[in-house]
Design a protein around this motif. Structure first.
Motif, mmCIF file in Angstrom:
data_model
loop_
_atom_site.group_PDB
_atom_site.id
_atom_site.type_symbol
_atom_site.label_atom_id
_atom_site.label_comp_id
_atom_site.label_asym_id
_atom_site.label_seq_id
_atom_site.Cartn_x
_atom_site.Cartn_y
_atom_site.Cartn_z
ATOM 1 N N SER A 85 0.855 -1.189 0.000
ATOM 2 C CA SER A 85 0.000 0.000 0.000
ATOM 3 C C SER A 85 0.888 1.236 0.000
ATOM 4 C CB SER A 85 -0.936 -0.004 1.213
ATOM 5 O OG SER A 85 -0.189 0.002 2.404
ATOM 6 N N GLY A 86 0.262 2.391 -0.245
ATOM 7 C CA GLY A 86 1.004 3.645 -0.222
ATOM 8 C C GLY A 86 1.318 4.163 -1.612
ATOM 9 N N ASP A 87 2.339 4.997 -1.684
ATOM 10 C CA ASP A 87 2.734 5.682 -2.905
ATOM 11 C C ASP A 87 3.317 4.707 -3.932
ATOM 12 O OD1 ASP A 87 3.463 8.542 -4.070
ATOM 13 O OD2 ASP A 87 5.181 7.219 -4.404
ATOM 14 N N ALA A 88 2.783 4.736 -5.146
ATOM 15 C CA ALA A 88 3.213 3.809 -6.202
ATOM 16 C C ALA A 88 4.685 4.003 -6.573
ATOM 17 C CB ALA A 88 2.323 3.974 -7.431
ATOM 18 N N ASP A 89 5.103 5.255 -6.786
ATOM 19 C CA ASP A 89 6.490 5.522 -7.184
ATOM 20 C C ASP A 89 7.473 5.035 -6.112
ATOM 21 O OD1 ASP A 89 5.397 6.741 -9.437
ATOM 22 O OD2 ASP A 89 5.861 8.774 -8.770
ATOM 23 N N GLN A 90 7.145 5.284 -4.855
ATOM 24 C CA GLN A 90 8.020 4.851 -3.757
ATOM 25 C C GLN A 90 8.113 3.331 -3.680
ATOM 26 O OE1 GLN A 90 6.690 6.778 -0.160
ATOM 27 N NE2 GLN A 90 7.264 8.804 -0.898
ATOM 28 N N ALA A 91 6.990 2.643 -3.943
ATOM 29 C CA ALA A 91 7.004 1.179 -3.911
ATOM 30 C C ALA A 91 7.919 0.621 -5.001
ATOM 31 C CB ALA A 91 5.584 0.631 -4.073
ATOM 32 N N VAL A 92 7.876 1.196 -6.182
ATOM 33 C CA VAL A 92 8.727 0.727 -7.272
ATOM 34 C C VAL A 92 10.199 0.964 -6.924
ATOM 35 C CG1 VAL A 92 9.375 1.088 -9.692
ATOM 36 C CG2 VAL A 92 6.962 0.929 -9.046
ATOM 37 N N MET A 93 10.505 2.124 -6.379
ATOM 38 C CA MET A 93 11.890 2.393 -5.979
ATOM 39 C C MET A 93 12.345 1.395 -4.908
ATOM 40 S SD MET A 93 13.216 4.560 -7.921
ATOM 41 C CE MET A 93 14.762 4.563 -7.029
ATOM 42 N N ALA A 94 11.462 1.095 -3.956
ATOM 43 C CA ALA A 94 11.803 0.125 -2.912
ATOM 44 C C ALA A 94 12.060 -1.259 -3.517
ATOM 45 C CB ALA A 94 10.687 0.054 -1.872
ATOM 46 N N LEU A 95 11.249 -1.657 -4.499
ATOM 47 C CA LEU A 95 11.460 -2.939 -5.166
ATOM 48 C C LEU A 95 12.825 -2.955 -5.849
ATOM 49 C CD1 LEU A 95 10.432 -5.723 -6.168
ATOM 50 C CD2 LEU A 95 9.499 -4.512 -8.149
ATOM 51 N N LEU A 96 13.137 -1.883 -6.568
ATOM 52 C CA LEU A 96 14.407 -1.821 -7.288
ATOM 53 C C LEU A 96 15.603 -1.822 -6.338
ATOM 54 C CD1 LEU A 96 13.445 0.746 -10.070
ATOM 55 C CD2 LEU A 96 13.713 -1.738 -10.310
ATOM 56 N N GLN A 97 15.412 -1.304 -5.119
ATOM 57 C CA GLN A 97 16.477 -1.275 -4.120
ATOM 58 C C GLN A 97 16.511 -2.547 -3.274
ATOM 59 O OE1 GLN A 97 15.528 2.346 -2.039
ATOM 60 N NE2 GLN A 97 16.103 3.633 -3.769
ATOM 61 N N GLY A 98 15.540 -3.446 -3.517
ATOM 62 C CA GLY A 98 15.520 -4.718 -2.802
ATOM 63 C C GLY A 98 14.918 -4.653 -1.423
ATOM 64 N N ASN A 99 14.153 -3.606 -1.116
ATOM 65 C CA ASN A 99 13.583 -3.513 0.226
ATOM 66 C C ASN A 99 12.080 -3.216 0.232
ATOM 67 O OD1 ASN A 99 13.625 -0.842 -0.479
ATOM 68 N ND2 ASN A 99 15.160 -0.223 1.023
ATOM 69 N N LEU A 100 11.363 -3.747 -0.759
ATOM 70 C CA LEU A 100 9.913 -3.566 -0.809
ATOM 71 C C LEU A 100 9.252 -4.382 0.294
ATOM 72 C CD1 LEU A 100 7.384 -2.463 -2.265
ATOM 73 C CD2 LEU A 100 7.395 -4.550 -3.631
ATOM 74 N N ASN A 101 8.382 -3.735 1.066
ATOM 75 C CA ASN A 101 7.635 -4.409 2.111
ATOM 76 C C ASN A 101 6.340 -4.935 1.504
ATOM 77 O OD1 ASN A 101 6.604 -5.296 4.530
ATOM 78 N ND2 ASN A 101 6.075 -3.270 5.273
ATOM 79 N N TYR A 102 6.245 -6.255 1.321
ATOM 80 C CA TYR A 102 5.052 -6.858 0.741
ATOM 81 C C TYR A 102 4.719 -8.130 1.499
ATOM 82 C CZ TYR A 102 7.930 -10.359 -1.666
ATOM 83 O OH TYR A 102 8.795 -11.386 -1.947
ATOM 84 N N ASP A 103 3.510 -8.642 1.302
ATOM 85 C CA ASP A 103 3.057 -9.855 1.972
ATOM 86 C C ASP A 103 2.673 -10.882 0.917
ATOM 87 O OD1 ASP A 103 1.857 -11.887 3.369
ATOM 88 O OD2 ASP A 103 0.453 -10.598 4.448
ATOM 89 N N PRO A 104 3.499 -11.902 0.692
ATOM 90 C CA PRO A 104 3.216 -12.874 -0.361
ATOM 91 C C PRO A 104 1.925 -13.648 -0.137
ATOM 92 C CG PRO A 104 5.029 -13.625 1.003
ATOM 93 C CD PRO A 104 4.723 -12.213 1.424
ATOM 94 N N ASP A 105 1.409 -13.653 1.088
ATOM 95 C CA ASP A 105 0.193 -14.400 1.404
ATOM 96 C C ASP A 105 -1.068 -13.554 1.342
ATOM 97 O OD1 ASP A 105 1.681 -16.738 1.869
ATOM 98 O OD2 ASP A 105 2.145 -16.041 3.892
ATOM 99 N N THR A 106 -0.959 -12.282 0.950
ATOM 100 C CA THR A 106 -2.125 -11.407 0.876
ATOM 101 C C THR A 106 -3.124 -11.957 -0.131
ATOM 102 O OG1 THR A 106 -0.851 -9.451 1.437
ATOM 103 C CG2 THR A 106 -2.930 -9.086 0.297
ATOM 104 N N THR A 107 -4.375 -11.997 0.295
ATOM 105 C CA THR A 107 -5.451 -12.401 -0.608
ATOM 106 C C THR A 107 -6.542 -11.352 -0.530
ATOM 107 O OG1 THR A 107 -6.526 -13.695 1.109
ATOM 108 C CG2 THR A 107 -5.034 -14.883 -0.369
#
Length: 138
Positions: A85-107
């Motif tokens: 959740s949150g800002d889309a641009d920030q999430a993409v940057m976090a993914l590219l930096q290897g530190n995206l906070n996500y939940d693989p079990d989210t349904t």
């Protein structure tokens, strides 16, 4: 790498199957090279994986997502990062930096009773319609 994000007003939209727009980011060497917003209006749950694949996405960042959509994305070869959740641009940057906070079990959990995302025929309604308790704007 082409990253798609469920998108609404700069934020990550929280229901994949009702997303009316995606922001696509092209990234190389850990940097965003370009970004564009593409409307998915009218695609519906079942067609969204194909829509993403046809637009070149190999990665998806989203909020809630049902089992049927997860399967369709896996079959399309799209890597999934749900529960964000949150800002889309920030999430993409976090993914590219290897530190995206996500939940693989989210349904998808907005349904009442035993009915879960992916258990109904989504071809009979479109984004934003209120069917099976799935209103598009929540």
């Amino acid at each position: 790498m082409k990253i798609a994000v469920t998108y609404e007003n700069g934020q990550i939209f929280q229901h994949f199957g009702h997303c009316e727009a995606f922001k696509f980011y092209t990234a190389e060497d850990g940097q965003i090279q370009s970004a564009e917003i593409i409307s998915a209006a009218g695609s519906g749950h079942g067609a969204l994986a194909g829509f993403l694949k046809n637009n070149g996405a190999d990665t998806l960042i989203c909020g809630g997502i049902g089992g049927g959509a997860r399967t369709a994305l896996a079959e399309a070869g799209i890597r999934l990062y749900p529960g964000v959740s949150g800002d889309a641009d920030q999430a993409v940057m976090a993914l590219l930096q290897g530190n995206l906070n996500y939940d693989p079990d989210t349904t998808c959990s907005h349904h009442d009773g035993d009915h879960q995302c992916g258990e109904h025929n989504c071809a009979d309604h479109h984004c934003g319609e209120d069917k099976h308790g799935c209103a598009g704007n929540h």
